[in-house]
Design an enzyme around this catalytic site. Structure first.
Site, mmCIF file in Angstrom:
data_model
loop_
_atom_site.group_PDB
_atom_site.id
_atom_site.type_symbol
_atom_site.label_atom_id
_atom_site.label_comp_id
_atom_site.label_asym_id
_atom_site.label_seq_id
_atom_site.Cartn_x
_atom_site.Cartn_y
_atom_site.Cartn_z
ATOM 1 N N ARG A 262 -10.157 -3.694 8.506
ATOM 2 C CA ARG A 262 -10.023 -4.200 7.142
ATOM 3 C C ARG A 262 -8.568 -4.132 6.711
ATOM 4 O O ARG A 262 -7.894 -3.123 6.928
ATOM 5 C CB ARG A 262 -10.893 -3.393 6.170
ATOM 6 C CG ARG A 262 -12.380 -3.622 6.371
ATOM 7 C CD ARG A 262 -13.209 -2.876 5.370
ATOM 8 N NE ARG A 262 -14.634 -3.055 5.648
ATOM 9 C CZ ARG A 262 -15.613 -2.368 5.049
ATOM 10 N NH1 ARG A 262 -15.313 -1.449 4.155
ATOM 11 N NH2 ARG A 262 -16.867 -2.586 5.358
ATOM 12 N N ARG A 277 -9.258 5.982 4.007
ATOM 13 C CA ARG A 277 -9.237 4.516 3.913
ATOM 14 C C ARG A 277 -8.235 3.990 4.936
ATOM 15 O O ARG A 277 -7.030 4.079 4.733
ATOM 16 C CB ARG A 277 -8.857 4.084 2.498
ATOM 17 C CG ARG A 277 -9.043 2.589 2.234
ATOM 18 C CD ARG A 277 -8.622 2.228 0.825
ATOM 19 N NE ARG A 277 -9.499 2.808 -0.156
ATOM 20 C CZ ARG A 277 -10.619 2.257 -0.616
ATOM 21 N NH1 ARG A 277 -10.989 1.069 -0.153
ATOM 22 N NH2 ARG A 277 -11.361 2.848 -1.521
ATOM 23 N N GLU A 349 -17.992 8.065 -1.535
ATOM 24 C CA GLU A 349 -18.890 7.158 -0.809
ATOM 25 C C GLU A 349 -18.758 7.331 0.699
ATOM 26 O O GLU A 349 -17.659 7.378 1.248
ATOM 27 C CB GLU A 349 -18.554 5.713 -1.171
ATOM 28 C CG GLU A 349 -19.394 4.685 -0.430
ATOM 29 C CD GLU A 349 -18.777 3.308 -0.414
ATOM 30 O OE1 GLU A 349 -19.060 2.557 0.551
ATOM 31 O OE2 GLU A 349 -17.997 2.984 -1.335
ATOM 32 N N SER A 352 -23.006 2.548 2.061
ATOM 33 C CA SER A 352 -23.600 1.601 1.116
ATOM 34 C C SER A 352 -24.752 0.916 1.831
ATOM 35 O O SER A 352 -24.568 0.369 2.921
ATOM 36 C CB SER A 352 -22.580 0.555 0.659
ATOM 37 O OG SER A 352 -21.650 1.099 -0.243
ATOM 38 N N ARG A 391 -15.389 8.995 7.883
ATOM 39 C CA ARG A 391 -15.685 9.682 6.619
ATOM 40 C C ARG A 391 -16.662 10.836 6.849
ATOM 41 O O ARG A 391 -16.599 11.852 6.155
ATOM 42 C CB ARG A 391 -16.224 8.694 5.590
ATOM 43 C CG ARG A 391 -15.164 7.726 5.110
ATOM 44 C CD ARG A 391 -15.551 7.011 3.830
ATOM 45 N NE ARG A 391 -14.438 6.204 3.349
ATOM 46 C CZ ARG A 391 -14.348 5.713 2.106
ATOM 47 N NH1 ARG A 391 -15.309 5.951 1.230
ATOM 48 N NH2 ARG A 391 -13.306 4.984 1.750
#
Length: 430
Positions: A262, A277, A349, A352, A391
């Site tokens: 990403r 991130r 988070e 999801s 994560r």
């Protein structure tokens, strides 16, 4: 993508649903484009009928020796053919413009999710575990003595730039063990089909799951036109791209461990410390393809599957349902699972889990044939992290950190680590 017939039938409801996302009404524009497209198609069909009639009359005029009428009708047929070609081209252009517009409009939020402006309006629906009481000040993952030797950001920056990390030694081994553990649970206990997919995909695959056209800046494209996947949602969901399957084929439940890429466009200044991130990371992704009436139950099932990984790792977490202002563009409903990070003293988070309904299926033209017969129906698609490996590593080491700088590792991982139970303050797994 949206069903134009649904918009025609109830444009006010369509606009009302989009307004929950804070978007202006758009149905009048859609219907005007649709009307123009249909008018061109009708005009082409009318011209074709006229051309067909004239073509028949040409033969009759020739047979009776009416040369003037023969020439007039032959010229008319030629004119009609040119007119039909022009009208078909115009209809195709109108159709392409309408498709582009519909492609760029986000999914309609499920009626059950809360209205809200941003993440502060998300609603907690489940909580598990209690954060461990510590008699020392917890550190973030990159500052824990046991982890520092195996988490090298400087060398990664030399190799690739910012937002990359080089893992080595005990930390790399822990990362690998976590991915293997997740896959084993999902395959052996949850019944998912393990899948190894490409990480380079064609552009139409990115359109199929909604990354394009709107979010191209969030991903990387190669010079020969391939795209690097931002998540295995792209590859796993597109397995049914263009297919019409039998109802007995459903549900399909896949899981894949892949590299993900990403660009993090627009995220400057957010989570820049550590490996929270990154531009390149690994995820264990779950995707389900179901009948429409089964997708809500499948959403709950997938949420529990992601939660089960955290529970086995003995990590405190909470689950929230996203409000309309925080909902991803392609999704109807999303459960975010947030794990407790002592170093940040907050929940962050880690997964999801979302249901797209038929939004992606329409883009992919993915359908199923009902067993009792009847018209093929669009499938429903769902996806969720099960989990983001990096994560999860952060959560494991922050929750397992000890006052002496070592890290105790979850018991469920010990078999994957050849009986090793901790990383000592020197960075060695023991």
């Amino acid at each position: 993508m949206h069903d134009i017939r649904t918009i025609r039938d109830n444009p006010a409801a369509f606009d009302a649903a989009l307004s929950r996302r804070g978007l202006a009404p758009v149905s009048s524009r859609i219907l005007a484009m649709d009307e123009a497209r249909r008018a061109k198609i009708l005009a082409a069909e009318t011209a074709q009928a006229e051309a067909n009639k004239a073509a028949k009359d040409v033969g009759a005029a020739k047979a009776r020796g009416d040369e003037a009428e023969f020439e007039r009708l032959r010229a008319l047929v030629g004119e009609k053919k040119a007119q039909i070609a022009a009208l078909n081209d115009e209809a195709k252009a109108e159709d392409a413009a309408l498709t582009d517009l519909l492609m760029g409009i986000p999914n309609l939020p499920d009626e059950s999710i809360p209205d809200g402006a941003d993440e502060n309006d998300n609603v907690e629906i489940h909580r598990h575990g209690t954060p461990r009481a510590l008699d020392f000040t917890p550190l973030e993952h990159f500052d824990i003595p046991a982890i520092r030797p195996g988490m090298d950001f400087e060398t990664a920056a030399k190799l690739s730039g910012s937002r990359f990390v080089l893992l080595s030694g005990a930390v790399a081994r822990l990362h690998r063990a976590l991915a293997q553990f997740m896959l084993d649970v999902h395959v052996e206990e949850h019944g998912l089909t393990e899948t190894i997919t490409p990480v380079l995909v064609r552009e139409d695959m990115m359109y199929g799951t909604g990354q394009l056209p709107k979010f191209g800046d969030d991903s990387y494209q190669t010079t020969n036109g391939w795209w690097l996947i931002p998540t295995a949602e792209v590859t796993l969901t597109n397995i049914v791209n263009g297919l019409t399957v039998d109802e007995s084929y459903l549900p399909r439940r896949y899981v894949a461990h892949t590299q993900c890429f990403r660009s993090e466009a627009g995220s400057a200044g957010r989570d820049t410390s550590g490996m929270l991130r990154q531009h390149q990371f690994e995820k264990v992704e779950m995707v389900s393809v179901t009948k429409p009436e089964d997708s809500a139950a499948e959403h709950d099932r997938m949420t529990k599957q992601a939660q089960a990984i955290l529970e086995k790792l003995d990590l405190p977490y909470r689950t929230v349902v996203l409000c309309t202002g925080d909902l991803g563009a392609g999704m109807r409903k999303t459960h975010d699972i947030e794990v407790w990070l002592p170093g940040q003293n907050t929940y962050r988070e880690i997964s999801s889990v979302s249901v797209a309904g038929d939004y992606q299926a329409r883009r992919m033209n993915a359908r199923y044939k009902p067993e009792g017969g009847g018209k093929p129906q669009f499938v429903h698609t769902l996806n969720g992290s099960g989990l983001a490996v990096g994560r999860t590593l952060i959560a494991v080491v922050e929750n397992g950190q000890q006052a002496d700088g070592s890290v105790d590792l979850p018991a469920v991982l010990h078999p994957y680590l050849r009986g090793k139970t901790r990383i000592n303050a020197d960075g060695q797994m023991v």
